[in-house]
Scaffold this motif. Structure first.
Motif, PDB file in Angstrom:
ATOM      1  N   PRO A 206       0.821  -1.262   0.112  1.00 25.32           N
ATOM      2  CA  PRO A 206      -0.039   0.143  -0.088  1.00 25.32           C
ATOM      3  C   PRO A 206       0.783   1.206  -0.111  1.00 25.32           C
ATOM      4  CG  PRO A 206       0.007  -0.975   2.321  1.00 25.32           C
ATOM      5  CD  PRO A 206       0.610  -1.845   1.304  1.00 25.32           C
ATOM      6  N   GLY A 207       0.318   2.372  -0.638  1.00 24.75           N
ATOM      7  CA  GLY A 207       0.931   3.704  -0.507  1.00 24.75           C
ATOM      8  C   GLY A 207       1.632   3.985  -1.825  1.00 24.75           C
ATOM      9  N   PRO A 208       1.686   5.466  -2.148  1.00 27.34           N
ATOM     10  CA  PRO A 208       2.338   5.757  -3.436  1.00 27.34           C
ATOM     11  C   PRO A 208       4.053   5.347  -3.431  1.00 27.34           C
ATOM     12  CG  PRO A 208       2.250   7.616  -1.809  1.00 27.34           C
ATOM     13  CD  PRO A 208       1.477   6.335  -1.336  1.00 27.34           C
ATOM     14  N   THR A 209       4.506   5.411  -4.414  1.00 26.67           N
ATOM     15  CA  THR A 209       5.890   5.042  -4.553  1.00 26.67           C
ATOM     16  C   THR A 209       6.749   6.385  -4.873  1.00 26.67           C
ATOM     17  OG1 THR A 209       5.287   2.905  -5.436  1.00 26.67           O
ATOM     18  CG2 THR A 209       7.557   3.618  -5.678  1.00 26.67           C
ATOM     19  N   LEU A 210       7.966   6.337  -4.085  1.00 33.25           N
ATOM     20  CA  LEU A 210       8.682   7.628  -4.240  1.00 33.25           C
ATOM     21  C   LEU A 210       9.866   7.049  -4.938  1.00 33.25           C
ATOM     22  CD1 LEU A 210      10.350  10.214  -3.914  1.00 33.25           C
ATOM     23  CD2 LEU A 210      10.952   9.276  -1.459  1.00 33.25           C
ATOM     24  N   TRP A 211      10.383   7.622  -6.218  1.00 32.44           N
ATOM     25  CA  TRP A 211      11.340   6.864  -7.131  1.00 32.44           C
ATOM     26  C   TRP A 211      12.747   7.701  -6.695  1.00 32.44           C
ATOM     27  CZ3 TRP A 211      10.836   3.429 -11.646  1.00 32.44           C
ATOM     28  CH2 TRP A 211       9.567   2.995 -11.708  1.00 32.44           C
ATOM     29  N   LEU A 212      13.662   7.122  -6.649  1.00 36.62           N
ATOM     30  CA  LEU A 212      15.141   7.617  -6.346  1.00 36.62           C
ATOM     31  C   LEU A 212      16.054   6.878  -7.195  1.00 36.62           C
ATOM     32  CD1 LEU A 212      15.253   7.767  -2.567  1.00 36.62           C
ATOM     33  CD2 LEU A 212      14.603   9.384  -4.014  1.00 36.62           C
ATOM     34  N   PRO A 213      17.195   7.523  -7.635  1.00 38.33           N
ATOM     35  CA  PRO A 213      18.177   6.938  -8.463  1.00 38.33           C
ATOM     36  C   PRO A 213      19.445   6.533  -7.751  1.00 38.33           C
ATOM     37  CG  PRO A 213      18.426   9.432  -8.544  1.00 38.33           C
ATOM     38  CD  PRO A 213      17.233   9.070  -7.538  1.00 38.33           C
ATOM     39  N   LYS A 214      19.720   5.345  -8.076  1.00 35.10           N
ATOM     40  CA  LYS A 214      20.929   4.763  -7.465  1.00 35.10           C
ATOM     41  C   LYS A 214      22.290   5.526  -7.805  1.00 35.10           C
ATOM     42  CE  LYS A 214      23.899   0.522  -7.108  1.00 35.10           C
ATOM     43  NZ  LYS A 214      24.037  -0.931  -7.771  1.00 35.10           N
ATOM     44  N   GLY A 215      23.092   5.868  -6.613  1.00 34.45           N
ATOM     45  CA  GLY A 215      24.526   6.399  -6.733  1.00 34.45           C
ATOM     46  C   GLY A 215      24.230   7.781  -6.621  1.00 34.45           C
ATOM     47  N   GLU A 216      23.252   8.357  -6.747  1.00 32.93           N
ATOM     48  CA  GLU A 216      23.141   9.912  -6.690  1.00 32.93           C
ATOM     49  C   GLU A 216      22.488  10.557  -5.323  1.00 32.93           C
ATOM     50  OE1 GLU A 216      22.902  10.189 -11.695  1.00 32.93           O
ATOM     51  OE2 GLU A 216      21.164  10.749 -10.508  1.00 32.93           O
ATOM     52  N   THR A 217      23.145  11.830  -4.925  1.00 28.04           N
ATOM     53  CA  THR A 217      22.608  12.186  -3.678  1.00 28.04           C
ATOM     54  C   THR A 217      21.093  12.865  -3.823  1.00 28.04           C
ATOM     55  OG1 THR A 217      23.607  14.400  -4.149  1.00 28.04           O
ATOM     56  CG2 THR A 217      25.036  12.803  -2.834  1.00 28.04           C
ATOM     57  N   VAL A 218      20.391  12.810  -3.119  1.00 31.33           N
ATOM     58  CA  VAL A 218      19.071  13.387  -3.064  1.00 31.33           C
ATOM     59  C   VAL A 218      18.778  13.824  -1.632  1.00 31.33           C
ATOM     60  CG1 VAL A 218      16.677  12.617  -3.184  1.00 31.33           C
ATOM     61  CG2 VAL A 218      18.313  11.460  -4.341  1.00 31.33           C
ATOM     62  N   GLU A 219      18.340  15.046  -1.751  1.00 27.41           N
ATOM     63  CA  GLU A 219      18.039  15.883  -0.636  1.00 27.41           C
ATOM     64  C   GLU A 219      16.378  15.909  -0.590  1.00 27.41           C
ATOM     65  OE1 GLU A 219      18.471  20.115   1.960  1.00 27.41           O
ATOM     66  OE2 GLU A 219      19.924  19.386   0.434  1.00 27.41           O
ATOM     67  N   PHE A 220      15.804  15.619   0.606  1.00 25.52           N
ATOM     68  CA  PHE A 220      14.405  15.536   1.115  1.00 25.52           C
ATOM     69  C   PHE A 220      14.106  16.683   1.707  1.00 25.52           C
ATOM     70  CE2 PHE A 220      15.464  10.851   1.304  1.00 25.52           C
ATOM     71  CZ  PHE A 220      14.606  10.551  -0.076  1.00 25.52           C
ATOM     72  N   ILE A 221      13.288  17.677   1.305  1.00 31.37           N
ATOM     73  CA  ILE A 221      12.758  18.630   1.947  1.00 31.37           C
ATOM     74  C   ILE A 221      11.334  18.323   2.374  1.00 31.37           C
ATOM     75  CG2 ILE A 221      11.959  21.178   1.766  1.00 31.37           C
ATOM     76  CD1 ILE A 221      14.094  21.316  -0.605  1.00 31.37           C
ATOM     77  N   LEU A 222      11.204  18.179   3.830  1.00 28.83           N
ATOM     78  CA  LEU A 222      10.197  17.561   4.483  1.00 28.83           C
ATOM     79  C   LEU A 222       9.040  18.808   5.038  1.00 28.83           C
ATOM     80  CD1 LEU A 222      12.051  15.170   6.616  1.00 28.83           C
ATOM     81  CD2 LEU A 222      11.060  14.949   4.365  1.00 28.83           C
ATOM     82  N   THR A 223       7.906  18.838   4.473  1.00 34.24           N
ATOM     83  CA  THR A 223       6.908  19.892   4.811  1.00 34.24           C
ATOM     84  C   THR A 223       5.548  18.992   4.954  1.00 34.24           C
ATOM     85  OG1 THR A 223       6.288  20.326   2.536  1.00 34.24           O
ATOM     86  CG2 THR A 223       7.819  21.490   3.580  1.00 34.24           C
ATOM     87  N   SER A 224       4.690  19.700   5.963  1.00 34.94           N
ATOM     88  CA  SER A 224       3.262  19.079   6.390  1.00 34.94           C
ATOM     89  C   SER A 224       2.306  19.996   6.023  1.00 34.94           C
ATOM     90  CB  SER A 224       3.396  19.006   7.779  1.00 34.94           C
ATOM     91  OG  SER A 224       1.958  18.434   8.343  1.00 34.94           O
ATOM     92  N   ARG A 225       1.211  19.607   5.694  1.00 28.99           N
ATOM     93  CA  ARG A 225       0.153  20.468   5.358  1.00 28.99           C
ATOM     94  C   ARG A 225      -0.795  20.741   6.670  1.00 28.99           C
ATOM     95  NH1 ARG A 225      -2.227  17.886  -0.150  1.00 28.99           N
ATOM     96  NH2 ARG A 225      -0.316  18.083  -1.525  1.00 28.99           N
ATOM     97  N   ASP A 226      -0.736  19.843   7.525  1.00 31.98           N
ATOM     98  CA  ASP A 226      -1.739  19.918   8.529  1.00 31.98           C
ATOM     99  C   ASP A 226      -1.089  19.537  10.068  1.00 31.98           C
ATOM    100  OD1 ASP A 226      -1.270  16.783   8.314  1.00 31.98           O
ATOM    101  OD2 ASP A 226      -2.790  17.040   6.874  1.00 31.98           O
TER     102      ASP A 226
END
Length: 321
Positions: A206-226
Motif C-alpha cells: 500500500p501507499g504511493p511510490t517515491l522513485w530515487l536514482p541509485k548512486g546519486e545524492t537526494v535531499e528530502f525537503i520535508l513539509t506538512s499541510r496539517d
C-alpha cells in the motif's frame, strides 16, 4: 540429618532455579528468528544508503555498551545471591558497611563516562548526517498530510519545458528560500501523490511510490499541510519529523536497487497506520524515464507543499542545513 546435610539440601532449590533461569535466557536469545547474518545488525534492516552504515555503527556501539554494563550488573547480582545469602544454620547479622568511598565514586563516575562517550559519538554522527551538501544532485519535496504522502520532484523531466523561478511559485511558498536555492532555478517540476487505496504495482504494497536514482545524492525537503508526521524509510535507518510551519531536511545516496517500505513514524491521528509508502531505487536512466512518464500523465508543476507563512517567518532560521 547433620547440619551440613541440611545446608546442602537447602542449596539445591536455589541452584535448580538458577539453571532454569539460564536455560530460559538461552531460549529467548536463540528463538528470535534471526540468522547469523541478521544478528550483527541487532534487529536493524540491511542498510541501502551510503549514510546508513554510520547509523548502524552507532546502534551497535550503544548495544555493546549496554550489554557490557548489563553483564557487569547481572554478574554482581548473581555473585551476591550465591555467595552472600544468609545460611539457615546461622542467625547473626552480617557486618554492616556504612560508607565505601571508592565504590561510591565508581558508580558515580562510570555512568557519567558512559553517557559522555555516547553523547560524543551521537553528536558527531548527527552532525554528519544532517550536513546537507550545497548542491545535491536531486531535490524532492516530501509532503505529509492526513492521511497520505505526496512527492514534488524539483527538476525538469526530459522533454519538459523549463519553468519559472521557484521562489515565485505559490505552491512552494511554505519552503524557505535556502532550500529552494538547492534545486535548479528553472525546475519545471513533476509530482506524484497517494490516496488510501494506492498500491505499488510491482509488489502490491500500500501507499504511493517515491522513485530515487541509485548512486546519486537526494535531499528530502520535508513539509506538512496539517499536523506533525514523520518520514521514515526503514532500510535508510533514519527518520525525521515533518512539522507544519517548520521545514526539515536530510540527504541520502541510495546504493542498492530495490523497493523498500516507508511509513509515518509519528502518531498523527485516526488513520496514522494507513500513512504508508514505498521507495523504489532504480538506475539514473530509469529514474529520468519515470519523471518523463509523470510529465506525460500531466502531473507537472507542484502540489501545495504546506501551510502558508509570511516571508519573515519561513526564512527566520538562517542556519544552513
Amino acid at each position: 540429618m547433620s547440619p551440613n546435610g541440611s545446608d546442602r539440601s537447602s542449596r539445591r532449590p536455589v541452584r535448580r532455579k538458577l539453571l532454569q533461569a539460564l536455560a530460559a535466557g538461552a531460549v529467548l536469545a536463540t528463538a528470535t528468528g534471526c540468522t547469523s547474518k541478521d544478528f550483527p545488525r541487532l534487529g536493524m534492516p540491511t542498510p541501502v544508503t551510503e549514510e546508513a552504515p554510520r547509523i548502524l555503527s552507532l546502534w551497535q556501539g550503544s548495544w555493546a555498551a549496554a550489554l557490557a554494563v548489563g553483564v557487569l550488573v547481572w554478574g554482581l547480582i548473581i555473585w551476591s545471591v550465591i555467595f552472600h545469602r544468609r545460611s539457615r544454620s546461622k542467625i547473626e547479622v552480617p557486618t554492616q558497611t556504612r560508607y565505601n568511598m571508592p565504590l561510591e565514586a565508581l558508580y558515580t563516575v562510570v555512568p557519567i563516562l558512559i553517557v559522555s562517550v555516547l553523547f560524543y559519538f551521537t553528536a558527531r554522527d548527527e552532525n554528519k548526517l544532517i550536513a546537507n551538501p550545497d548542491k545535491p544532485k536531486h531535490v524532492v519535496n516530501v509532503i505529509g498530510f492526513q492521511w497520505n504522502w505526496a512527492f514534488n520532484y524539483m527538476e525538469t523531466a526530459q522533454g519538459q519545458k523549463p519553468g519559472k523561478a521557484l521562489r515565485g511559485i505559490k505552491e512552494l511558498d511554505a519552503i524557505p528560500d535556502r532550500y529552494l536555492k538547492k534545486a535548479p532555478a528553472d525546475a519545471a517540476g513533476v509530482y506524484d501523490t497517494g490516496i488510501p487505496g494506492t498500491r505499488n504495482p510491482q509488489n502490491g504494497m500500500p501507499g504511493p511510490t517515491l522513485w530515487l536514482p541509485k548512486g546519486e545524492t537526494v535531499e528530502f525537503i520535508l513539509t506538512s499541510r496539517d499536523v506533525n508526521h514523520s518520514f521514515w524509510v526503514l532500510p535508510f535507518l533514519m527518520k525525521q519529523d515533518v512539522i507544519p510551519g517548520h521545514t526539515n531536511s536530510f540527504t541520502v545516496t541510495p546504493n542498492r536497487e530495490g523497493t523498500f517500505r516507508g511509513k509515518c513514524a509519528e502518531l498523527c491521528g485516526q488513520d496514522h497506520s494507513r500513512m504508508l509508502f514505498n521507495v523504489k531505487v532504480v538506475s539514473p536512466e530509469r529514474y529520468q524515464k519515470h519523471l518523463k512518464e509523470l510529465a506525460e500523465k500531466g502531473q507537472t508543476g507542484y502540489l501545495p507543499a504546506g501551510i502558508a507563512q509570511t516571508d519573515h517567518a519561513k526564512n527566520a532560521e538562517t542556519k544552513n542545513k
